[in-house]
Design an enzyme around this catalytic site. Structure first.
Site, short mmCIF file in Angstrom:
data_model
loop_
_atom_site.label_atom_id
_atom_site.label_comp_id
_atom_site.label_asym_id
_atom_site.label_seq_id
_atom_site.Cartn_x
_atom_site.Cartn_y
_atom_site.Cartn_z
N HIS A 213 -45.09 28.23 -20.79
CA HIS A 213 -45.71 27.44 -19.72
C HIS A 213 -45.37 28.01 -18.36
CE1 HIS A 213 -41.78 25.72 -18.78
NE2 HIS A 213 -41.67 25.23 -20.02
N CYS B 137 -38.00 26.48 -23.68
CA CYS B 137 -39.32 27.12 -23.68
C CYS B 137 -39.23 28.50 -23.02
CB CYS B 137 -40.32 26.25 -22.93
SG CYS B 137 -40.59 24.63 -23.67
#
Length: 256
Positions: free
Chosen positions: A138, A146
């Site tokens: 992202h 992430c």
């Protein structure tokens, strides 16, 4: 006395500035962008993504003329937990392994600008009882497990993935490796607790290096396994490459 204090402050400031500059240069900026005319030719073609954790690199490949060609490298702002696989929810570790992005993975309205779910936990992770969810690539340049990119980077990566899927690609393979899985690097990490796991990843890494086709990976008895090559014309090339790698591995490296 004030003169000496002034000189001391200059030296201290210079040291801090040098350190900060060195830190900021540890992860270079993204390589020059793709020309708009070239991008239009590539958008909609099948996509493959490879992450090299140790180098903070996300590599984008597009299938052109029957093989996947590298078109751009993006430098990852942040990932969590160092090398090795993610094992449990809350360990703040970023995954390694073989994952797939599907149309349902895409989130154009993420609070992190753009995002896509990599599909953790996969079949291998579940076989080992690994837990966790919502592991993404992202934007926003912050990570808690992430792979975080800048908004500009994720916008372009997302554009390629979305266009490929709209043009018929069912899933985009994303292979995440701790480092470039050469014999030298495997030797460098020979004492790691993850060595056996990394040997499983290496088969997929070697296959792509030999064929420029994403590896067809299955999970057998809780282990990643390289399935029969999808393209018959690549089988001999892959076998020869594995033979050379095996000879080199045996000749240069032995486990303790």
């Amino acid at each position: 006395m004030s003169k000496y204090l002034f000189l001391l402050s200059v030296l201290l400031f210079s040291s801090v500035s040098f350190y900060s500059s060195a830190e900021s240069q540890a992860i270079p900026v993204t390589k020059q962008s793709i020309a708009p005319s070239e991008k239009q030719k590539l958008l909609g073609l099948p996509v493959y993504i490879r992450i090299i954790k140790e180098e903070h690199k996300l590599e984008l490949f597009v299938k052109n003329k029957n093989s996947y060609q590298h078109i751009r490298t993006y430098f990852i702002c942040s990932y969590s937990g160092g090398l090795g696989p993610k094992k449990r929810q809350g360990d703040n570790k970023s995954p390694e392994g073989f994952y797939q992005i599907t149309a349902n993975s895409l989130n154009p309205n993420s609070k992190y600008y753009r995002a896509f779910n990599i599909g953790y936990p996969n079949k291998y992770d579940r076989a080992h009882g690994f837990t966790g969810n919502y592991l993404m690539i992202h934007g926003a340049c912050v990570s808690a497990g992430c792979y975080a990119m800048t908004d500009e980077q994720i916008a372009e990566i997302y554009q390629f993935v979305e266009a490929a899927m709209k043009n018929g690609q069912q899933q985009v393979n994303i292979n995440i490796f701790p480092f470039r899985m050469t014999t030298e690097n495997m030797r460098r990490h020979q004492d790691s607790e993850y060595q056996e796991f990394w040997q499983q990843l290496k088969a997929g890494y070697d296959y792509f290096e030999a064929t420029h086709q994403p590896p067809n990976i299955s999970v057998v008895d809780g282990r990643y396994a390289l399935a029969e090559p999808a393209l018959p014309q690549t089988q001999n090339m892959y076998a020869n490459n594995l033979s050379r790698n095996t000879e080199e591995f045996i000749g240069k490296f032995s486990y303790r």
